[in-house]
Design an enzyme around this catalytic site. Structure first.
Site, PDB file in Angstrom:
ATOM      1  CG  LEU A 199      34.435  45.027  43.518  1.00 55.35           C
ATOM      2  CD1 LEU A 199      35.800  44.509  43.095  1.00 55.35           C
ATOM      3  CD2 LEU A 199      34.326  45.066  45.034  1.00 55.35           C
ATOM      4  CG  ASP A 200      33.273  43.559  37.279  1.00 55.15           C
ATOM      5  OD1 ASP A 200      33.392  44.707  36.822  1.00 55.15           O
ATOM      6  OD2 ASP A 200      33.944  42.583  36.878  1.00 55.15           O
ATOM      7  N   PRO A 201      29.484  44.544  39.569  1.00 56.43           N
ATOM      8  CG  PRO A 201      27.655  45.503  38.455  1.00 56.43           C
ATOM      9  CD  PRO A 201      29.112  45.158  38.271  1.00 56.43           C
TER      10      PRO A 201
END
Length: 316
Positions: free
Chosen positions: A48-50
């Site tokens: 999951l992207d930051p």
């Protein structure tokens, strides 16, 4: 003969369905959970992207063997597309690469959505974890290279508008493995002639887990603190009881597979790597993948052929 090194941490197995906050990377989140639980091993089922928030399933111990089954699960995201700018990363983090004064109407956005349903070809973002000739695309992009990433098939089960104003549109999408929401924003912006990027992204679900399974970092920290407060005189089981209560059984990741309960004798044979004949009216005769349990605990994942279970992955 060299002595085998003793593994550090607790030998536990299960899933933590973390509600990852925006700003925390997936690797950072896994390290945090592993430390809180003092677990020997941990991994996650889908980066999951930051900048994104929401569901990050984290496997502890033997549950890491079931990660591939969660990776295959359907995902649900809510995301906001900001119109008028395309960015290098296809989200807020990147530099602006194209602009437009055009803004789409709701009718115009709704008109293109059917083209994004079903199995479609999608080019992942330049800044993605895709490997090109052994290198991560995001490493090449950061070095200033123009990364040529081939399009690949992804599946979109549904995509709907949930809110809209002059400059943004909020969507909910249900999709399969490997789908990049950032690519959806980029491609829709180009098709509408107005450019677009993801301004906000939240993963709501990763099958088979649901929002009811979510636990926050704060809840985990509070459970760890409660255990630490008991002091060293308390046993490890007592100190980690509140944390362990937040885990979901390892076998929850396998609920879409056929399941058979074994006797203790059959379970012992399976744990030694031997096939066993499956008993019971509901036992499958053939199955590419199935799992077996004994006394409610996961024993192995394997294949069923001619009424026999052949173990592939055995659990402690």
């Amino acid at each position: 003969m060299a002595r085998q090194r003793k593994k550090k941490g607790r030998d536990i197995s299960g899933w933590i369905i973390l509600d990852k906050p925006a700003g925390m990377g997936s690797t950072q989140a896994v390290s945090k959970v592993k430390w809180l639980f003092n677990a020997q091993k941990a991994g996650h089922a889908g980066t999951l992207d930051p900048l994104a928030s929401g569901m990050l399933p984290i496997a502890l111990g033997d549950a890491t063997k079931t990660v591939p089954y969660v990776m295959e699960g359907e995902k649900v995201y809510t995301f906001i597309v900001a119109w008028g700018e395309e960015r290098s990363t296809d989200d807020l983090e990147g530099a602006v690469t194209a602009t437009s004064d055009n803004r789409p109407t709701r009718a115009e956005v709704e008109a293109i959505l059917p083209g994004y349903l079903g199995i479609i070809m999608q080019v992942p973002p330049q800044f993605s974890a895709i490997k090109i000739d052994g290198e991560r695309a995001y490493d090449m992009a950061r070095d200033g290279e123009d990364v040529d990433i081939p399009a690949r098939e992804v599946e979109i089960f549904s995509i709907d508008i949930t809110a809209m104003d002059e400059n943004t549109t909020t969507f909910e999408v249900a999709c399969g493995k490997g789908t990049y929401v950032r690519s959806l924003a980029r491609d829709m912006g180009r098709q509408l002639g107005c450019h677009g990027h993801v301004a906000s992204l939240r993963r709501e679900e990763v099958a088979p887990f649901t929002a009811e399974d979510l636990v926050t970092v704060e809840e985990l920290e509070a459970a760890r603190a409660a255990g630490d407060a008991l002091g060293e005189e308390a046993s490890a089981k007592e100190r980690f009881a509140a944390l362990d209560a937040l885990m979901i059984d390892t076998q929850a990741a396998l609920e879409d597979l056929p399941h058979v309960a074994l006797t203790d004798d059959a379970a012992t044979r399976v744990r030694l790597g031997n096939p066993v004949i499956l008993r019971g009216r509901d036992a499958p005769v053939e199955a590419e993948e199935a799992y077996v349990t004994a006394r409610g605990r996961l024993v192995a994942i394997g294949a069923v052929s001619a009424g026999q279970f052949h173990p592939r992955r055995v659990f402690a």
